[in-house]
Design a protein around this motif. Structure first.
Motif, PDB file in Angstrom:
ATOM      1  N   TYR A  18      -1.803  12.695  15.630  1.00  0.00           N
ATOM      2  CA  TYR A  18      -0.389  12.643  16.008  1.00  0.00           C
ATOM      3  C   TYR A  18       0.510  12.390  14.801  1.00  0.00           C
ATOM      4  O   TYR A  18       1.493  13.110  14.580  1.00  0.00           O
ATOM      5  N   THR A  19       0.178  11.389  14.006  1.00  0.00           N
ATOM      6  CA  THR A  19       1.048  11.041  12.883  1.00  0.00           C
ATOM      7  C   THR A  19       1.021  12.110  11.789  1.00  0.00           C
ATOM      8  O   THR A  19       2.026  12.322  11.108  1.00  0.00           O
ATOM      9  N   SER A  20      -0.102  12.793  11.604  1.00  0.00           N
ATOM     10  CA  SER A  20      -0.143  13.886  10.631  1.00  0.00           C
ATOM     11  C   SER A  20       0.816  14.987  11.042  1.00  0.00           C
ATOM     12  O   SER A  20       1.604  15.492  10.215  1.00  0.00           O
ATOM     13  N   PHE A  21       0.777  15.376  12.301  1.00  0.00           N
ATOM     14  CA  PHE A  21       1.699  16.395  12.797  1.00  0.00           C
ATOM     15  C   PHE A  21       3.144  15.940  12.661  1.00  0.00           C
ATOM     16  O   PHE A  21       3.987  16.650  12.100  1.00  0.00           O
ATOM     17  N   MET A  22       3.437  14.743  13.132  1.00  0.00           N
ATOM     18  CA  MET A  22       4.813  14.256  13.141  1.00  0.00           C
ATOM     19  C   MET A  22       5.381  14.150  11.728  1.00  0.00           C
ATOM     20  O   MET A  22       6.468  14.672  11.439  1.00  0.00           O
ATOM     21  N   GLY A  37       0.825  -1.201   0.000  1.00  0.00           N
ATOM     22  CA  GLY A  37       0.000   0.000   0.000  1.00  0.00           C
ATOM     23  C   GLY A  37       0.862   1.254   0.000  1.00  0.00           C
ATOM     24  O   GLY A  37       1.995   1.263  -0.496  1.00  0.00           O
ATOM     25  N   GLN A  38       0.319   2.334   0.554  1.00  0.00           N
ATOM     26  CA  GLN A  38       1.107   3.576   0.662  1.00  0.00           C
ATOM     27  C   GLN A  38       2.159   3.379   1.735  1.00  0.00           C
ATOM     28  O   GLN A  38       1.850   3.004   2.873  1.00  0.00           O
ATOM     29  N   GLU A  41      -8.963   0.173  11.782  1.00  0.00           N
ATOM     30  CA  GLU A  41      -8.749  -0.288  13.159  1.00  0.00           C
ATOM     31  C   GLU A  41      -9.214   0.779  14.155  1.00  0.00           C
ATOM     32  O   GLU A  41      -9.045   1.972  13.923  1.00  0.00           O
ATOM     33  N   ASP A  42      -9.767   0.351  15.272  1.00  0.00           N
ATOM     34  CA  ASP A  42     -10.180   1.288  16.319  1.00  0.00           C
ATOM     35  C   ASP A  42      -8.979   1.801  17.105  1.00  0.00           C
ATOM     36  O   ASP A  42      -8.944   2.953  17.535  1.00  0.00           O
ATOM     37  N   ALA A  51       0.984   2.098   8.979  1.00  0.00           N
ATOM     38  CA  ALA A  51      -0.262   1.975   9.739  1.00  0.00           C
ATOM     39  C   ALA A  51      -1.200   3.144   9.464  1.00  0.00           C
ATOM     40  O   ALA A  51      -2.422   2.967   9.373  1.00  0.00           O
ATOM     41  N   LYS A  52      -0.630   4.338   9.333  1.00  0.00           N
ATOM     42  CA  LYS A  52      -1.443   5.531   9.117  1.00  0.00           C
ATOM     43  C   LYS A  52      -2.322   5.397   7.875  1.00  0.00           C
ATOM     44  O   LYS A  52      -3.485   5.828   7.874  1.00  0.00           O
ATOM     45  N   TYR A  53      -1.788   4.789   6.824  1.00  0.00           N
ATOM     46  CA  TYR A  53      -2.508   4.724   5.548  1.00  0.00           C
ATOM     47  C   TYR A  53      -3.118   3.364   5.245  1.00  0.00           C
ATOM     48  O   TYR A  53      -3.966   3.264   4.351  1.00  0.00           O
TER      49      TYR A  53
END
Length: 257
Positions: free
Chosen positions: A175-179, A42-43, A68-69, A61-63
């Motif tokens: 969190y992951t968008s910021f990081m 994937g991405q 997942e919850d 995991a982000k993409y």
């Protein structure tokens, strides 16, 4: 729920529901153990693993785990546990994780306390200085609402390190968008491909200073847990290396071991 166990080799994996080993830098590996997830589907940024370390698993995991919850990341040698030690039977269970996340936003390892120096000085003593100052500039220029928390993190003697955390999907995306947005901008401004040795892992090191920056800016609640380690730490060596980095600036630096 998926708690990813970042690893670069075949290793003992706990028999606990919700935990999944993931081979980081899978694009660069000749063999992937049967049953391991891979960070190159994937991405992904799997090829960037030498520079991003375990963060390539977080990016994957982000993409690729948006259904997942709950998302978490631990290391093949480090887990969050009910008590410290070396027994994998004491790692947090799926039931304990869900119960805890009903009360707080994020589950984290206990803060590392450096006692005699700030987080900023600890980083500067252990690593190339340019990336840290560039990241400060990036946050000030592009993410100004986070700058106050970043400065406070740098002045503190404590921090949540290791890039380990467990949280729900909404917080994970925040969190992951910021990081990754911060690191992507830093990536454009430093000659990271020219770095050698452990300094190549620059974005993995920098990101450890972004968890608390995000956590306190967004006013997230958290619970801390002891670390279960599968390998014993040589505290004499670790302490010696810490003091050498602080007082002998030009000495050979040894950080993660």
């Amino acid at each position: 729920m998926k708690i990813l166990i970042a690893t670069h080799k075949s290793y003992q994996i706990p028999d606990e529901a919700g935990y999944y080993p993931i081979m980081v830098g899978a694009d660069l590996r000749n063999q992937i153990p049967v049953g391991y997830l891979k960070d190159n589907t994937g991405q992904n940024i799997s090829k960037m693993n030498p520079f991003y370390n375990e963060l390539t698993a977080l990016y994957w995991a982000k993409y690729n785990l948006q259904d997942e919850d709950i998302i978490g990341l631990v290391h093949y040698r480090r887990y969050l546990g009910s008590k410290s030690g070396h027994d994998l039977n004491n790692i947090l269970s799926a039931a304990q994780i869900r119960e805890a996340l009903n009360k707080v936003d994020v589950l984290l390892p206990k803060q590392r306390n450096y006692y005699i120096e700030s987080q900023k000085n600890h980083y500067l003593n252990a690593h190339k200085n340019e990336p840290y100052f560039v990241m400060a500039d990036v946050i000030k220029e592009k993410f100004p609402t986070y700058y106050e928390a970043f400065i406070a993190m740098g002045q503190s003697k404590q921090a949540h390190l290791f890039n380990m955390s467990i949280m729900n999907q909404e917080n994970f995306q925040s969190y992951t968008s910021f990081m990754f947005d911060v690191l992507a901008e830093v990536e454009q401004r430093i000659p990271y491909r020219e770095y050698e040795g452990q300094e190549q892992r620059v974005f993995g090191f920098l990101s450890e200073r972004l968890m608390d920056t995000w956590l306190y800016t967004e006013q997230k609640t958290f619970a801390e847990y002891p670390i279960i380690t599968t390998e014993k730490t040589n505290w004499v060596d670790k302490g010696t290396q810490f003091l050498k980095r602080k007082f002998f600036k030009n000495g050979r630096k040894k950080v993660h071991f």
